[in-house]
Write an enzyme that holds these catalytic residues in place. Structure first.
Site, PDB file in Angstrom:
ATOM      1  N   ASN A   4      77.181  19.432  -4.886  1.00 42.95           N
ATOM      2  CA  ASN A   4      78.181  19.313  -3.816  1.00 42.95           C
ATOM      3  C   ASN A   4      77.470  19.536  -2.482  1.00 42.95           C
ATOM      4  O   ASN A   4      77.082  20.654  -2.167  1.00 42.95           O
ATOM      5  CB  ASN A   4      79.266  20.378  -4.052  1.00 42.95           C
ATOM      6  CG  ASN A   4      80.235  20.485  -2.889  1.00 42.95           C
ATOM      7  OD1 ASN A   4      80.292  19.612  -2.024  1.00 42.95           O
ATOM      8  ND2 ASN A   4      81.014  21.574  -2.887  1.00 42.95           N
TER       9      ASN A   4
ATOM     10  N   LYS B 173      78.659  19.432   0.400  1.00 45.36           N
ATOM     11  CA  LYS B 173      79.550  20.025   1.425  1.00 45.36           C
ATOM     12  C   LYS B 173      79.400  19.269   2.747  1.00 45.36           C
ATOM     13  O   LYS B 173      79.128  18.074   2.738  1.00 45.36           O
ATOM     14  CB  LYS B 173      79.262  21.514   1.585  1.00 45.36           C
ATOM     15  CG  LYS B 173      79.273  22.263   0.256  1.00 45.36           C
ATOM     16  CD  LYS B 173      79.386  23.742   0.411  1.00 45.36           C
ATOM     17  CE  LYS B 173      79.290  24.403  -0.954  1.00 45.36           C
ATOM     18  NZ  LYS B 173      79.662  25.787  -0.947  1.00 45.36           N
TER      19      LYS B 173
ATOM     20  N   HIS C 213      88.352  22.240  -4.600  1.00 45.95           N
ATOM     21  CA  HIS C 213      87.269  23.196  -4.348  1.00 45.95           C
ATOM     22  C   HIS C 213      87.843  24.401  -3.611  1.00 45.95           C
ATOM     23  O   HIS C 213      88.746  24.258  -2.782  1.00 45.95           O
ATOM     24  CB  HIS C 213      86.161  22.527  -3.531  1.00 45.95           C
ATOM     25  CG  HIS C 213      84.929  23.365  -3.421  1.00 45.95           C
ATOM     26  ND1 HIS C 213      84.830  24.412  -2.534  1.00 45.95           N
ATOM     27  CD2 HIS C 213      83.764  23.327  -4.103  1.00 45.95           C
ATOM     28  CE1 HIS C 213      83.640  24.983  -2.689  1.00 45.95           C
ATOM     29  NE2 HIS C 213      82.971  24.339  -3.630  1.00 45.95           N
TER      30      HIS C 213
ATOM     31  N   GLU D 113      86.876  26.083  -1.184  1.00 47.97           N
ATOM     32  CA  GLU D 113      86.850  26.013   0.290  1.00 47.97           C
ATOM     33  C   GLU D 113      88.029  25.189   0.797  1.00 47.97           C
ATOM     34  O   GLU D 113      88.592  25.473   1.855  1.00 47.97           O
ATOM     35  CB  GLU D 113      85.507  25.426   0.769  1.00 47.97           C
ATOM     36  CG  GLU D 113      84.392  26.446   0.605  1.00 47.97           C
ATOM     37  CD  GLU D 113      83.003  25.850   0.414  1.00 47.97           C
ATOM     38  OE1 GLU D 113      82.816  24.650   0.673  1.00 47.97           O
ATOM     39  OE2 GLU D 113      82.113  26.599  -0.023  1.00 47.97           O
TER      40      GLU D 113
ATOM     41  N   GLU E 178      84.665  27.930 -10.891  1.00 51.41           N
ATOM     42  CA  GLU E 178      83.861  28.479  -9.798  1.00 51.41           C
ATOM     43  C   GLU E 178      84.500  29.762  -9.292  1.00 51.41           C
ATOM     44  O   GLU E 178      85.425  29.719  -8.475  1.00 51.41           O
ATOM     45  CB  GLU E 178      83.789  27.470  -8.649  1.00 51.41           C
ATOM     46  CG  GLU E 178      83.181  26.151  -9.031  1.00 51.41           C
ATOM     47  CD  GLU E 178      82.564  25.454  -7.824  1.00 51.41           C
ATOM     48  OE1 GLU E 178      81.349  25.234  -7.845  1.00 51.41           O
ATOM     49  OE2 GLU E 178      83.298  25.169  -6.862  1.00 51.41           O
TER      50      GLU E 178
ATOM     51  N   GLY F 233      78.193  30.598  -2.875  1.00 54.82           N
ATOM     52  CA  GLY F 233      77.435  30.776  -1.640  1.00 54.82           C
ATOM     53  C   GLY F 233      77.058  32.217  -1.353  1.00 54.82           C
ATOM     54  O   GLY F 233      76.624  32.555  -0.259  1.00 54.82           O
TER      55      GLY F 233
ATOM     56  N   SER G 136      76.431  29.878  -7.083  1.00 55.14           N
ATOM     57  CA  SER G 136      75.048  30.327  -6.934  1.00 55.14           C
ATOM     58  C   SER G 136      74.151  29.928  -8.109  1.00 55.14           C
ATOM     59  O   SER G 136      73.287  30.706  -8.531  1.00 55.14           O
ATOM     60  CB  SER G 136      75.001  31.841  -6.676  1.00 55.14           C
ATOM     61  OG  SER G 136      75.699  32.150  -5.475  1.00 55.14           O
TER      62      SER G 136
HETATM   63  C1  PEP Z   1      79.993  25.118  -4.572  1.00 59.42           C
HETATM   64  O1  PEP Z   1      80.167  24.971  -3.381  1.00 59.42           O
HETATM   65  O2  PEP Z   1      80.660  24.435  -5.374  1.00 59.42           O
HETATM   66  C2  PEP Z   1      79.008  26.099  -5.017  1.00 59.42           C
HETATM   67  C3  PEP Z   1      78.996  26.441  -6.273  1.00 59.42           C
HETATM   68  O3  PEP Z   1      78.154  26.604  -4.056  1.00 59.42           O
HETATM   69  P1  PEP Z   1      76.850  27.546  -4.319  1.00 59.42           P
HETATM   70  O4  PEP Z   1      76.067  26.913  -5.425  1.00 59.42           O
HETATM   71  O5  PEP Z   1      76.125  27.536  -3.006  1.00 59.42           O
HETATM   72  O6  PEP Z   1      77.365  28.882  -4.696  1.00 59.42           O
END
Ligand code: PEP
Length: 251
Positions: free
Chosen positions: A9, A11, A96, A98, A168, A174, A214
């Site tokens: 992703n 973003k 997602h 966010e 997630e 993040g 992460s």
């Molecule tokens: C994401 O944005 O879906 C995500 C898992 O980010 P990160 O890997 O940076 O934690």
């Protein structure tokens, strides 16, 4: 039986030139990755160029969102599922955290977007996951269950073939704090159990459930060893082609 999926992703990163050059670099780095599906999700404005430049490779392209409204119309600023498909995408990431936290996505809009995506032949990567406060309060499973029941409400068994779930945990996105493989496995097994309550065990056993939060080259292997973890949705570590390729090539 469930082919793993490694999805990146991007973003709101990368101008067009960078998006195309990252995708082009990735092509050769993952060319031999037959053990999994590889997906990248650039911003809307880069979708068509990235899809054109990866055509014929083993890289699939996803959008990061689409409109809940399926038809053309007066919806300023929205991009429909048909437009995402038309730009060369096969997949779309929906719900997602966010988008849920900052842009008003709810289980209801995720459900509408999922149906709109499936109707045009896209696959929907539907994201679920609890916040830290919800985990600490012991309600992680309830939250994820309700996101699944409401987000996937009304889908037929045939529709489930076009669904990928991404678990997630919001506290791991993040932050550098990955769920342990055991914590992730526990929730993935719970998600599969919930899916089997909706559509039966054989349907549930065919649905891919990705872990996101992460994921990095050095922790993907242990996560992928878990029986119900069928891949990863990667944020930060997917922006660099070499780093993402290491995750894709975890085997
Ligand atoms: C994401 O944005 O879906 C995500 C898992 O980010 P990160 O890997 O940076 O934690």
């Amino acid at each position: 039986m469930r082919k793993p999926v490694i999805a990146g992703n991007w973003k709101m990163y990368k101008l067009l030139g960078d998006a195309v050059s990252t995708a082009v670099s990735l092509k050769s780095l993952v060319a031999n990755a037959n053990h999994c599906e590889v997906i990248i999700a650039p911003v809307f404005t880069a979708l068509k160029s990235v899809a054109d430049r990866t055509e014929g490779s083993n890289i699939r392209v996803a959008a990061q969102n689409c409109a809940a409204e399926p038809n053309f119309g007066a919806h300023t600023g929205e991009v429909s599922a048909a437009m995402v498909k038309d730009a060369g995408c096969s997949d779309v990431i929906l719900g997602h955290s966010e988008r849920r936290q900052f842009y008003g996505d709810t289980d209801e809009t995720v459900n509408k977007k999922t149906k709109a995506a499936i109707a045009v032949g896209l696959r929907a990567i539907v994201c679920v996951g609890e916040m830290l406060s919800e985990r600490e309060a012991g309600s992680a499973e309830n939250i994820v269950k309700s996101q699944l029941l409401n987000g996937l409400e009304g889908l037929t068994v045939a529709d489930t073939e076009r669904i990928i779930i991404a678990y997630e945990p919001v506290w791991a996105i993040g932050t550098g704090k990955t769920a342990t493989p055991e914590q992730a496995q526990e929730m993935h097994a719970f998600i599969r159990k919930t899916l089997s309550e909706i559509h039966g065990e054989s349907v549930a056993s065919g649905i891919r459930i990705l872990y996101g939060g992460s994921v990095k080259p050095d922790n993907v292997g242990a996560l992928m060893e878990q029986p119900d973890i069928d891949g990863a949705l990667v944020g930060g570590a997917c922006l660099d082609a070499e780093s993402f390729a290491k995750i894709v090539n975890y085997k």
